[in-house]
Scaffold this motif. Structure first.
Motif, mmCIF file in Angstrom:
data_model
loop_
_atom_site.group_PDB
_atom_site.id
_atom_site.type_symbol
_atom_site.label_atom_id
_atom_site.label_comp_id
_atom_site.label_asym_id
_atom_site.label_seq_id
_atom_site.Cartn_x
_atom_site.Cartn_y
_atom_site.Cartn_z
ATOM 1 N N ASP A 1 32.182 55.538 -23.458
ATOM 2 C CA ASP A 1 31.980 54.162 -23.213
ATOM 3 C C ASP A 1 32.172 53.317 -24.473
ATOM 4 N N GLU A 2 31.542 54.165 -25.594
ATOM 5 C CA GLU A 2 31.807 53.468 -27.010
ATOM 6 C C GLU A 2 33.366 53.261 -27.297
ATOM 7 N N LEU A 3 34.141 54.419 -26.939
ATOM 8 C CA LEU A 3 35.467 54.543 -27.347
ATOM 9 C C LEU A 3 36.264 53.744 -26.451
ATOM 10 N N VAL A 4 36.044 53.439 -25.260
ATOM 11 C CA VAL A 4 37.089 52.874 -24.460
ATOM 12 C C VAL A 4 36.839 51.345 -24.903
ATOM 13 N N VAL A 5 38.062 50.688 -24.976
ATOM 14 C CA VAL A 5 38.260 49.228 -25.207
ATOM 15 C C VAL A 5 38.765 48.572 -24.136
ATOM 16 N N PRO A 6 37.732 47.829 -23.417
ATOM 17 C CA PRO A 6 38.212 47.334 -22.118
ATOM 18 C C PRO A 6 39.246 45.983 -22.065
ATOM 19 N N SER A 7 39.958 45.952 -21.248
ATOM 20 C CA SER A 7 40.899 44.712 -21.133
ATOM 21 C C SER A 7 40.342 43.495 -21.337
ATOM 22 N N THR A 8 39.061 43.332 -20.679
ATOM 23 C CA THR A 8 38.182 42.003 -20.852
ATOM 24 C C THR A 8 38.129 41.620 -22.322
ATOM 25 N N MET A 9 37.729 42.844 -23.086
ATOM 26 C CA MET A 9 37.362 42.616 -24.566
ATOM 27 C C MET A 9 38.794 41.851 -25.294
ATOM 28 N N ILE A 10 39.693 42.545 -25.044
ATOM 29 C CA ILE A 10 40.925 42.242 -25.739
ATOM 30 C C ILE A 10 41.365 40.876 -25.355
ATOM 31 N N SER A 11 41.252 40.345 -24.032
ATOM 32 C CA SER A 11 41.630 39.203 -23.298
ATOM 33 C C SER A 11 40.930 37.964 -24.172
ATOM 34 N N HIS B 1 30.051 40.766 -30.242
ATOM 35 C CA HIS B 1 29.054 41.779 -30.375
ATOM 36 C C HIS B 1 29.361 42.976 -30.093
ATOM 37 N N GLU B 2 30.114 43.431 -28.951
ATOM 38 C CA GLU B 2 30.670 44.516 -28.330
ATOM 39 C C GLU B 2 31.404 45.000 -29.347
ATOM 40 N N LEU B 3 32.427 44.221 -29.815
ATOM 41 C CA LEU B 3 33.540 44.652 -30.827
ATOM 42 C C LEU B 3 32.872 45.281 -31.974
ATOM 43 N N ASN B 4 31.784 44.375 -32.502
ATOM 44 C CA ASN B 4 31.088 44.700 -33.718
ATOM 45 C C ASN B 4 30.350 46.259 -33.605
ATOM 46 N N ASN B 5 29.884 46.447 -32.236
ATOM 47 C CA ASN B 5 29.396 47.856 -32.128
ATOM 48 C C ASN B 5 30.392 48.770 -32.195
ATOM 49 N N LYS B 6 31.593 48.638 -31.643
ATOM 50 C CA LYS B 6 32.341 49.789 -31.179
ATOM 51 C C LYS B 6 33.233 50.085 -32.966
ATOM 52 N N ILE B 7 33.064 48.727 -33.714
ATOM 53 C CA ILE B 7 33.792 49.194 -34.902
ATOM 54 C C ILE B 7 32.718 50.040 -35.745
ATOM 55 N N ASN B 8 31.248 49.573 -35.529
ATOM 56 C CA ASN B 8 30.338 50.645 -36.259
ATOM 57 C C ASN B 8 30.357 51.801 -35.822
ATOM 58 N N PHE B 9 30.558 51.999 -34.654
ATOM 59 C CA PHE B 9 30.837 53.355 -34.033
ATOM 60 C C PHE B 9 31.854 54.225 -34.269
ATOM 61 N N LEU C 1 24.485 27.181 -37.351
ATOM 62 C CA LEU C 1 23.375 28.012 -37.181
ATOM 63 C C LEU C 1 23.438 28.715 -35.751
ATOM 64 N N LYS C 2 24.169 28.229 -34.945
ATOM 65 C CA LYS C 2 24.031 28.560 -33.528
ATOM 66 C C LYS C 2 25.067 29.846 -33.350
ATOM 67 N N TYR C 3 25.964 29.854 -34.613
ATOM 68 C CA TYR C 3 27.100 31.058 -34.381
ATOM 69 C C TYR C 3 26.738 31.645 -35.837
ATOM 70 N N ARG C 4 25.405 31.937 -36.226
ATOM 71 C CA ARG C 4 25.257 32.566 -37.426
ATOM 72 C C ARG C 4 25.566 34.220 -37.386
ATOM 73 N N PHE C 5 25.937 34.611 -36.159
ATOM 74 C CA PHE C 5 26.314 36.069 -35.941
ATOM 75 C C PHE C 5 27.824 35.976 -36.803
ATOM 76 N N PHE C 6 28.547 35.037 -36.545
ATOM 77 C CA PHE C 6 29.859 35.088 -37.194
ATOM 78 C C PHE C 6 29.890 35.499 -38.604
ATOM 79 N N TYR C 7 29.129 34.762 -39.332
ATOM 80 C CA TYR C 7 28.917 35.195 -40.745
ATOM 81 C C TYR C 7 28.615 36.634 -40.976
ATOM 82 N N GLN C 8 27.520 37.090 -40.212
ATOM 83 C CA GLN C 8 27.313 38.460 -40.179
ATOM 84 C C GLN C 8 28.231 39.493 -39.603
ATOM 85 N N PHE C 9 29.112 39.179 -38.688
ATOM 86 C CA PHE C 9 30.242 39.955 -38.620
ATOM 87 C C PHE C 9 31.160 39.959 -39.604
ATOM 88 N N LEU C 10 31.506 38.947 -40.234
ATOM 89 C CA LEU C 10 32.443 38.711 -41.485
ATOM 90 C C LEU C 10 31.761 39.881 -42.710
#
Length: 730
Positions: free
Chosen positions: A174-184, A201-209, A265-274
């Motif tokens: 599951d962690e290795l598979v990159v779904p087409s939904t995420m890509i689009s 969030h999902e992409l960040n998890n896959k990068i960490n994995f 502040l609503k998109y504070r996760f953006f900076y966390q991702f960066l």
């Protein structure tokens, strides 16, 4: 039982009832033959023929036999025991023969019973064989169950192992598979869409994995690494563009920067991702934000501060506006001559008066809306410096607290890191504030304004502490370190000005309260009332020095009056005025109030004695002398003063009403405070009654009882009633 009676061989040949009877008869005859063979009788202890027989025991056995019931019966009937024994034996033989006949008679039934027992034995034997077989079958089943149980345990272990492996493998896949939904979504959706945030969030998890797998050297990681990296680059690019666009929107004129801040502040996760995946871009965004907001705050507060100064009172205190500086006619002459185009708004008395200025410390105004300079200009409003200071610093407090919370939340910093980031944003603005404050303070002589600013800062400091915002703590301390020394310097200058005051240069003498003491009273009450919330020992010490200098000044001024009466009037008027002003604002138990109360009481008592002396001095002196002699027991020395006593009695009786009236009028003219004058009159009349009561007491002594003039004394009660008529009513 019958089985034991018949031999085993005969039982096998018996088939009919007749044969059974014959066999039974043969068996009985054999039994009888065996019975005829009587074995030797072993009498044991009853054998009296043995050598071991003991004659001593014979009596015991005989006695026991005699107690037998049958023996007793036989002895009673007189039967011969031998004959009786034979009779019994014959009876036994007869019974035996009858028993044998009964047995022979029932031989067929016995044989039938024997056959049945044999059949039962056969059945039981077969059942035993069946049970043995069943037991062996059960043993084999038990072993089979045990085998099945072992197999079940083994299968359960294998199942658990497979499930564990499946879970891990499933998670890995599951962690290795990159779904087409995420890509689009990452490629095409706007960053403001909720779907983009979820896929990020999902992409960040896959990068960490993927990073974790690369550390373990997992080969499968290489299959997705390329596509994950491409998605990361695309996401970073879109996020960077979005955040920088929001930051650049701050720069637009008249922009309320709090709105884009709330959006970020609503998109504070953006900076966390960066921060987790592209620190270079994260630093770029952070630096851009710091640079932009630093300039915005600096520009805003610089403009706001300069506009505030335009609505400040134009007329402010200068170095000549000190408490001990005398009022001169120079400014009045210049004003009258028209040298000033507009009237002065300043009066030295208002410089030392708190008035409504203290309202700036009330909770409603302290945290009230900030001033709008252009609105105040349109309304031609002017404000003292402390009001402008409050508005400016409340704007700083409000924006500073909000900015600190935003930085801590969006940039995910805390502690010293948050303080450093805050100083990067607000440092330039705070430095400008301190520079402006330093410029103002260096040329400020308005001690009340400085003291109000100090207490505004103390209250703002408490507010930030309550909000748990430490960002402005160092700034508050820097402002206080700038204000406190200036306030103390101005206070010391006022103290020195009073110390250096020359009473002879202050113009015409007047018993009314002096303007310098009024200045002190207003100023001291103002400082004491403000200082109650946040007491400061240094301030209290300086106020104590100021009070001492004012007391000395009042005494020096009083010494300029030629008469003691005028001196006392001047002292009482000034003490009463200072006490009244202080009690309006300061606590009744304050040091200043208690000190002036003591001085006022002492001077009032002295003044009462002073005004009673002219009309009633002779009587008062006589009473004091007489009381002193009475204590020593030497009243006889005054026995020859009959003429003096007569003059005192008649003089008092004839003039006391006029004297009291004149005294009352004189007191009311001398004191500016009607209430204080009334109190002095009451005290004087009370003291007069006490002296006259003492006069009565002296004349009632045996030494003076024979004097005829005693009958002319005024009744004390009547005097009290008359005196009350002269007490002013209000």
């Amino acid at each position: 039982m019958a089985e034991d009676l018949l031999p085993g061989e005969a039982a096998a040949d018996i088939n009919t009832a007749g044969g059974s009877a014959t066999t039974a008869m043969a068996y009985l005859q054999d039994e009888k033959a065996d019975a005829d063979i009587v074995p030797a009788l072993n009498l044991g202890d009853l054998d009296i023929t043995t050598d071991e027989f003991i004659l001593d025991e014979v009596d015991i056995h005989i006695q026991a036999n005699l107690e037998d019931e049958l023996v007793k019966e036989a002895l009673k009937t007189g039967v011969d025991l031998r004959q009786y024994s034979k009779q019994v034996e014959a009876e036994l033989q007869r019974i035996e023969q009858a028993s044998i006949k009964d047995y022979i008679k029932e031989s067929q039934n016995i044989a039938s019973l024997h056959n049945q027992i044999t059949a039962c034995d056969s059945i039981l034997e077969r059942m035993e064989e069946m049970l043995s077989s069943f037991q062996s079958d059960l043993s084999s089943i038990s072993s089979e169950i045990q085998t099945l149980q072992q197999q079940s345990v083994s299968m359960s272990v294998r199942l658990k192992n497979r499930q564990a492996v499946r879970s891990q493998l499933s998670q890995l896949v599951d962690e290795l598979v990159v779904p087409s939904t995420m890509i689009s979504v990452i490629l095409d959706s706007p960053v403001t869409e909720q779907e983009f945030l979820e896929q990020l969030h999902e992409l960040n998890n896959k990068i960490n994995f993927a990073k974790e797998l690369s550390f373990r050297e997992t080969l499968a990681c290489a299959d997705i690494q390329d596509i994950v990296d491409r998605l990361k680059i695309k996401a970073v690019s879109k996020i960077r563009e979005f955040i920088l666009q929001k930051i650049y929107s701050f720069r637009k004129p008249m922009t309320n920067y709090q709105i884009p801040q709330n959006t970020l502040l609503k998109y504070r996760f953006f900076y966390q991702f960066l921060l987790a995946n592209e620190r270079t871009v994260a630093k770029e965004i952070r630096d851009e934000y710091v640079d932009t907001m630093s300039k915005i705050y600096y520009s805003y507060f610089k403009s706001y501060s300069s506009r505030l100064l335009k609505v400040q009172y134009e007329d402010v205190a200068d170095k000549d506006d000190l408490m001990g500086v005398e009022d001169t006619a120079k400014k009045d002459i210049l004003t009258a001559a028209g040298f000033f185009s507009k009237p002065s708004l300043k009066s030295r008395n208002t410089i030392f008066t708190l008035g409504q200025r203290g309202a700036v410390l009330s909770p409603a105004e302290l945290e009230g809306p900030i001033l709008i300079p252009h609105a105040a200009q349109r309304g031609d409003c002017r404000f003292p410096y402390e009001t402008l200071f409050r508005s400016q610093h409340y704007a700083l407090l409000d924006n500073g607290c909000r900015e600190y919370l935003f930085l801590s939340d969006f940039f995910m910093v805390a502690g010293n890191s948050a303080l450093d980031l805050f100083n990067s944003v607000m440092g330039k603005t705070l430095s400008m504030f301190l520079k402006n404050m330093s410029t103002y303070v260096s040329d400020c002589y308005d001690s009340i304004a400085i003291f109000l600013c100090i207490h505004i800062i103390l209250r703002f400091k408490a507010i930030t502490a309550k909000r748990n915002i430490p960002a402005l703590d160092k700034y508050w301390e820097a402002v206080l370190e700038m204000l406190w020394p200036r306030f103390e310097l101005i206070l010391e200058m006022n103290i020195q000005s009073i110390r250096n005051t020359d009473p002879q240069k202050l113009g015409v003498l007047d018993t009314r309260p002096h303007y310098i003491t009024r200045r002190y009273a207003e100023f001291s009450s103002a400082i004491v009332s403000i200082n109650q919330t946040f007491p400061n020992e240094r301030t209290n010490a300086l106020l104590g020095q100021l009070q001492i200098e004012v007391e000395n000044f009042v005494l020096k001024m009083a010494a300029e009056f030629p008469s003691r009466k005028d001196q006392l009037i001047f002292l009482i008027n000034n003490y009463d005025m200072m006490l009244g002003v202080l009690m309006e604002r300061a606590a009744d138990d304050s040091k200043e109030v208690e000190g002036f109360q003591q001085l006022l009481r002492a001077r009032t008592q002295e003044f009462i004695e002073e005004i009673l002396a002219p009309p009633f001095g002779g009587m008062i002196t006589f009473v004091k002398e007489s009381e002193a002699l009475m204590e020593k027991g030497q009243l006889e020395k005054l026995k020859n003063d009959e003429v003096r006593i007569t003059q005192l009695v008649r003089g008092f009786s004839s003039t006391w009403k006029q004297s009291v009236e004149a005294l009352s009028q004189d007191v009311m003219r001398s004191f500016t405070n009607f209430k204080n004058g009334t109190s002095i009159i009451q005290g004087a009349l009370t003291q007069l009654i006490q002296y006259y009561h003492g006069f009565h007491k002296v004349l009632s002594q045996p030494t003076f009882r024979s004097l005829a003039v005693r009958s002319e004394l005024i009744n004390l009660h009547h005097l009290m009633v008359e005196v009350k008529k002269h007490k002013p009513n209000f």
